[in-house]
Design an enzyme around this catalytic site. Structure first.
Site, PDB file in Angstrom:
ATOM      1  N   HIS A 161       9.878  49.731 -13.880  1.00  0.00           N
ATOM      2  CA  HIS A 161       9.694  51.140 -14.253  1.00  0.00           C
ATOM      3  C   HIS A 161       9.401  51.249 -15.749  1.00  0.00           C
ATOM      4  O   HIS A 161       8.488  51.973 -16.167  1.00  0.00           O
ATOM      5  CB  HIS A 161      10.963  51.915 -13.883  1.00  0.00           C
ATOM      6  CG  HIS A 161      11.008  53.321 -14.387  1.00  0.00           C
ATOM      7  ND1 HIS A 161      10.705  54.407 -13.595  1.00  0.00           N
ATOM      8  CD2 HIS A 161      11.334  53.829 -15.606  1.00  0.00           C
ATOM      9  CE1 HIS A 161      10.839  55.518 -14.304  1.00  0.00           C
ATOM     10  NE2 HIS A 161      11.224  55.195 -15.522  1.00  0.00           N
ATOM     11  N   GLU A 162      10.168  50.522 -16.560  1.00  0.00           N
ATOM     12  CA  GLU A 162       9.959  50.579 -18.007  1.00  0.00           C
ATOM     13  C   GLU A 162       8.637  49.930 -18.404  1.00  0.00           C
ATOM     14  O   GLU A 162       7.941  50.424 -19.302  1.00  0.00           O
ATOM     15  CB  GLU A 162      11.128  49.903 -18.731  1.00  0.00           C
ATOM     16  CG  GLU A 162      12.501  50.490 -18.436  1.00  0.00           C
ATOM     17  CD  GLU A 162      12.586  51.985 -18.710  1.00  0.00           C
ATOM     18  OE1 GLU A 162      11.800  52.495 -19.541  1.00  0.00           O
ATOM     19  OE2 GLU A 162      13.430  52.654 -18.086  1.00  0.00           O
ATOM     20  N   HIS A 171       5.930  52.369 -17.897  1.00  0.00           N
ATOM     21  CA  HIS A 171       5.830  53.314 -19.019  1.00  0.00           C
ATOM     22  C   HIS A 171       4.919  52.744 -20.109  1.00  0.00           C
ATOM     23  O   HIS A 171       4.054  53.441 -20.644  1.00  0.00           O
ATOM     24  CB  HIS A 171       7.213  53.575 -19.622  1.00  0.00           C
ATOM     25  CG  HIS A 171       7.981  54.670 -18.961  1.00  0.00           C
ATOM     26  ND1 HIS A 171       7.448  55.906 -18.679  1.00  0.00           N
ATOM     27  CD2 HIS A 171       9.282  54.711 -18.537  1.00  0.00           C
ATOM     28  CE1 HIS A 171       8.380  56.668 -18.115  1.00  0.00           C
ATOM     29  NE2 HIS A 171       9.490  55.964 -18.014  1.00  0.00           N
ATOM     30  N   GLU A 229       7.710  60.506 -15.367  1.00  0.00           N
ATOM     31  CA  GLU A 229       8.722  59.691 -14.690  1.00  0.00           C
ATOM     32  C   GLU A 229       8.291  59.343 -13.267  1.00  0.00           C
ATOM     33  O   GLU A 229       8.522  58.227 -12.795  1.00  0.00           O
ATOM     34  CB  GLU A 229      10.067  60.434 -14.666  1.00  0.00           C
ATOM     35  CG  GLU A 229      10.822  60.379 -15.957  1.00  0.00           C
ATOM     36  CD  GLU A 229      11.094  58.960 -16.407  1.00  0.00           C
ATOM     37  OE1 GLU A 229      11.606  58.149 -15.607  1.00  0.00           O
ATOM     38  OE2 GLU A 229      10.778  58.659 -17.558  1.00  0.00           O
TER      39      GLU A 229
END
Length: 291
Positions: A144-145, A148, A224
């Site tokens: 997930h990071e 980003h 997100e």
């Protein structure tokens, strides 16, 4: 206390630097004897709006390290640290970005990514996350990071923040000048900005600043969902990220410093100023996605 002192000192330094830049460019002299110079005001608003956002982006990595107490893993000290570094390396290669710095910080379950450039970012996870999740769930959070970073979210959010800041600075001063002119109508003896301008500008800076924060938070929540989908894509399936979110929903997640809160795995829920959507909505979005 350390976080508060660093936050105050950083903001004072940024405002001072921007004030000097605006003075050197001459755009801080937007109030003239003949009225409001909209061209100079726009230049001033751009310097103050984008300047602060860009400086914050450029110093985001060192600020994150200082305020969160991140220990960068230069040489893994145990098997868990070696696994984290290798996991980040594998996911970064899949995402086609440079290897980020990898760090660990003390605290409740959370993680974040920050940095001005895709190929020199920082990905950090908390000790609480490592202790409270399975390896597959931790990998999904790291993915997930990484998503980003690969999506360029840091730069995108900086640009959005810069645009909002510019509007706030410009509009508050235009309206402040209009209010001041109305209040002093017919008074030919006074010159320069009056109390009406000063009070109106201060009030509107605050009010419009709150409105701008809601817009930025909306973009952050939208981003997100994209990072969650990016995690599923990097992992090759959705379930690990769904499991990670479900576990986060049952844990007390750690609070991150404001400078990196928008890039954490968890944040405020159900509020206009929340940087993250509710966990239930994120899980539902993943479950309803294709693939």
């Amino acid at each position: 206390m350390k976080r508060i002192i660093l936050f105050v000192l950083t903001n004072v330094l940024v405002v001072t630097v921007l004030g000097i830049v605006a003075s050197l460019l001459g755009v801080n002299r937007y109030l003239t004897s003949s009225g409001l110079d909209l061209g100079s005001l726009l230049g001033f608003a751009l310097v103050m709006g984008f300047g602060g956002a860009i400086i914050s982006l450029l110093i985001s990595k060192p600020m994150a390290k200082w305020t969160s107490g991140v220990r960068v893993i230069n040489q893994p000290q145990n098997a868990d640290e070696a696994w984290i570094v290798e996991t980040v390396r594998k996911l970064a290669e899949k995402a086609n970005i440079g290897m980020p710095e990898v760090g660990i910080f003390e605290g409740d379950p959370n993680a974040f990514a920050t940095g001005a450039f895709k190929n020199s970012a920082l990905v950090a996870v908390s000790t609480g996350l490592l202790q409270g999740m399975t390896h597959e769930e931790i990998e999904a959070v790291i993915a997930h990071e990484i998503a980003h970073v690969a999506n360029g979210d840091m730069v995108t959010m900086t640009l959005i923040q810069g645009v909002m800041n510019t509007f706030v600075v410009f509009l508050s001063r235009v309206i402040g000048y209009a209010v001041d002119s109305f209040l002093r109508k017919g008074d030919e003896r006074s010159s320069g900005p009056g109390i009406g301008y000063m009070i109106t500008t201060i009030v509107l800076d605050i009010v419009l600043g709150f409105a701008a924060s809601m817009v930025v938070a909306w973009f952050s929540r939208h981003r997100e969902f994209r990072a969650d989908a990016g995690s599923a894509q990097l992992m090759g399936r959705r379930q690990p990220m769904i499991n990670a979110l479900a576990r986060l929903g049952g844990l007390h997640t750690g609070e991150l410093p404001k400078s990196v809160a928008a890039f954490g795995i968890a944040g405020g829920v159900g509020q206009l100023f929340a940087t993250h959507p509710p966990i239930e909505e994120r899980i539902a979005a993943l479950q309803n996605s294709q693939g």
